[in-house]
Scaffold this active site. Sequence first.
Site, PDB file in Angstrom:
ATOM      1  N   LYS A  13       0.831  -1.220   0.000  1.00 62.20           N
ATOM      2  CA  LYS A  13       0.000   0.000   0.000  1.00 62.20           C
ATOM      3  C   LYS A  13       0.860   1.263   0.000  1.00 62.20           C
ATOM      4  O   LYS A  13       0.598   2.200  -0.728  1.00 62.20           O
ATOM      5  CB  LYS A  13      -0.879   0.109   1.259  1.00 62.20           C
ATOM      6  CG  LYS A  13      -1.699  -1.057   1.637  1.00 62.20           C
ATOM      7  CD  LYS A  13      -2.528  -0.757   2.894  1.00 62.20           C
ATOM      8  CE  LYS A  13      -1.725  -0.554   4.151  1.00 62.20           C
ATOM      9  NZ  LYS A  13      -1.095  -1.745   4.723  1.00 62.20           N
ATOM     10  N   ARG A  88      -7.807   1.888  10.483  1.00 62.22           N
ATOM     11  CA  ARG A  88      -7.427   0.504  10.768  1.00 62.22           C
ATOM     12  C   ARG A  88      -8.364  -0.151  11.778  1.00 62.22           C
ATOM     13  O   ARG A  88      -8.168  -1.319  12.119  1.00 62.22           O
ATOM     14  CB  ARG A  88      -6.020   0.485  11.350  1.00 62.22           C
ATOM     15  CG  ARG A  88      -4.922   0.068  10.365  1.00 62.22           C
ATOM     16  CD  ARG A  88      -3.610   0.284  11.076  1.00 62.22           C
ATOM     17  NE  ARG A  88      -2.528  -0.537  10.679  1.00 62.22           N
ATOM     18  CZ  ARG A  88      -1.502  -0.093   9.952  1.00 62.22           C
ATOM     19  NH1 ARG A  88      -1.501   1.121   9.469  1.00 62.22           N
ATOM     20  NH2 ARG A  88      -0.491  -0.895   9.723  1.00 62.22           N
ATOM     21  N   ARG A 127      11.915  -6.633   3.536  1.00 57.45           N
ATOM     22  CA  ARG A 127      11.782  -5.177   3.363  1.00 57.45           C
ATOM     23  C   ARG A 127      12.904  -4.446   4.102  1.00 57.45           C
ATOM     24  O   ARG A 127      13.255  -4.794   5.223  1.00 57.45           O
ATOM     25  CB  ARG A 127      10.428  -4.734   3.922  1.00 57.45           C
ATOM     26  CG  ARG A 127      10.187  -3.244   3.799  1.00 57.45           C
ATOM     27  CD  ARG A 127       8.734  -2.911   3.814  1.00 57.45           C
ATOM     28  NE  ARG A 127       8.144  -2.978   5.154  1.00 57.45           N
ATOM     29  CZ  ARG A 127       6.875  -2.662   5.394  1.00 57.45           C
ATOM     30  NH1 ARG A 127       6.072  -2.298   4.413  1.00 57.45           N
ATOM     31  NH2 ARG A 127       6.390  -2.742   6.616  1.00 57.45           N
ATOM     32  N   ARG A 160      12.984  -2.416   9.689  1.00 58.02           N
ATOM     33  CA  ARG A 160      12.121  -1.887  10.738  1.00 58.02           C
ATOM     34  C   ARG A 160      12.004  -2.923  11.841  1.00 58.02           C
ATOM     35  O   ARG A 160      11.882  -4.109  11.569  1.00 58.02           O
ATOM     36  CB  ARG A 160      10.722  -1.621  10.161  1.00 58.02           C
ATOM     37  CG  ARG A 160      10.569  -0.250   9.574  1.00 58.02           C
ATOM     38  CD  ARG A 160       9.317  -0.123   8.764  1.00 58.02           C
ATOM     39  NE  ARG A 160       8.095  -0.525   9.445  1.00 58.02           N
ATOM     40  CZ  ARG A 160       6.876  -0.381   8.930  1.00 58.02           C
ATOM     41  NH1 ARG A 160       6.727   0.151   7.736  1.00 58.02           N
ATOM     42  NH2 ARG A 160       5.806  -0.770   9.593  1.00 58.02           N
ATOM     43  N   ARG A 171       1.450  -8.751  13.972  1.00 54.65           N
ATOM     44  CA  ARG A 171       0.831  -7.679  13.170  1.00 54.65           C
ATOM     45  C   ARG A 171      -0.254  -8.252  12.258  1.00 54.65           C
ATOM     46  O   ARG A 171      -1.291  -7.623  12.044  1.00 54.65           O
ATOM     47  CB  ARG A 171       1.883  -6.950  12.335  1.00 54.65           C
ATOM     48  CG  ARG A 171       2.728  -6.020  13.178  1.00 54.65           C
ATOM     49  CD  ARG A 171       3.948  -5.550  12.434  1.00 54.65           C
ATOM     50  NE  ARG A 171       3.654  -4.608  11.380  1.00 54.65           N
ATOM     51  CZ  ARG A 171       4.452  -4.400  10.334  1.00 54.65           C
ATOM     52  NH1 ARG A 171       5.564  -5.081  10.199  1.00 54.65           N
ATOM     53  NH2 ARG A 171       4.120  -3.520   9.430  1.00 54.65           N
TER      54      ARG A 171
HETATM   55  P1  AMP Z   1       2.457   0.851   8.910  1.00 54.01           P
HETATM   56  O1  AMP Z   1       3.694   1.549   8.475  1.00 54.01           O
HETATM   57  O2  AMP Z   1       1.224   1.388   8.254  1.00 54.01           O
HETATM   58  O3  AMP Z   1       2.565  -0.648   8.826  1.00 54.01           O
HETATM   59  O4  AMP Z   1       2.277   1.192  10.475  1.00 54.01           O
HETATM   60  C1  AMP Z   1       3.261   0.853  11.420  1.00 54.01           C
HETATM   61  C2  AMP Z   1       2.658   0.858  12.816  1.00 54.01           C
HETATM   62  O5  AMP Z   1       2.153   2.152  13.127  1.00 54.01           O
HETATM   63  C3  AMP Z   1       1.496  -0.086  13.026  1.00 54.01           C
HETATM   64  O6  AMP Z   1       1.890  -1.428  13.299  1.00 54.01           O
HETATM   65  C4  AMP Z   1       0.815   0.576  14.238  1.00 54.01           C
HETATM   66  O7  AMP Z   1       1.540   0.327  15.431  1.00 54.01           O
HETATM   67  C5  AMP Z   1       0.971   2.058  13.911  1.00 54.01           C
HETATM   68  N1  AMP Z   1      -0.160   2.569  13.107  1.00 54.01           N
HETATM   69  C6  AMP Z   1      -0.103   3.051  11.826  1.00 54.01           C
HETATM   70  N2  AMP Z   1      -1.319   3.426  11.407  1.00 54.01           N
HETATM   71  C7  AMP Z   1      -2.171   3.172  12.429  1.00 54.01           C
HETATM   72  C8  AMP Z   1      -3.575   3.328  12.603  1.00 54.01           C
HETATM   73  N3  AMP Z   1      -4.365   3.815  11.640  1.00 54.01           N
HETATM   74  N4  AMP Z   1      -4.117   2.955  13.811  1.00 54.01           N
HETATM   75  C9  AMP Z   1      -3.335   2.479  14.795  1.00 54.01           C
HETATM   76  N5  AMP Z   1      -2.013   2.291  14.695  1.00 54.01           N
HETATM   77  C10 AMP Z   1      -1.424   2.636  13.527  1.00 54.01           C
END
Ligand code: AMP
Length: 215
Positions: A13, A88, A127, A160, A171
Amino acid sequence: MRFVFLGAPGVGKGTQAEMVSVKYGIPKISTGDLLRAAVTQHTPLGKEVKQFMDRGDLVPDNVVIGLVEEKISIPEYAKGFILDGFPRTVPQADTLGTLLTTKELSLDRVVHFVIPREEVINRLSGRRSCSQCPAVYHVEFVPPKRDGVCDECGGELVQRRDDQKETVESRLTVYEEQTSPLIDYYRKNNVLAELNGSGSVDDVQERLVALLSAS
Ligand code: AMP
């Protein structure tokens, strides 16, 4: 043009949101990037969310909602935006709906990126992210020109913490339990479109642009 990109971690995404943002000239709002920047800069927000992120848990709804609300109120976002990784949870989706309705706006498309679970695990474990800018690579599929060095800014590429094997499984569970109900949520609103996220970045981009152009 207001789009939401929805899907499990690692479906691509973020990469696609970045490309679509450049192509259509509309900003993307990636809550993951905003939160990671806060952690790197050791801001009070960063200190509050670090533990959640390191464990692969979601950050509390009110925190991310505050971030998104702040962004979409800026004039730059008036002509449209791509939400990457938000909403989310159902409460986040409800709040987004209310926020948009009060501005007499709505979502044009929620794109659900679909790829098999094994491919997700493969993508996440390979990644590598730039420690200085939002660029993302994959050791096998999208390697940098020089090992461990970002093509864009020369920054060091790192894995990461939440892409490490132990955290990836949790996750995915968090996604199944808390985020996947949004698929039906948006299907009922008639804005959902499914996108096959397998294959090369360019192939997915082509399918995505065709889908968005038809929106
Ligand atoms: P991502 O880079 O989108 O995979 O996000 C990394 C981490 O950020 C996630 O595993 C959550 O801990 C936090 N996070 C990102 N977006 C959200 C969201 N909309 N709601 C809650 N936590 C979020």
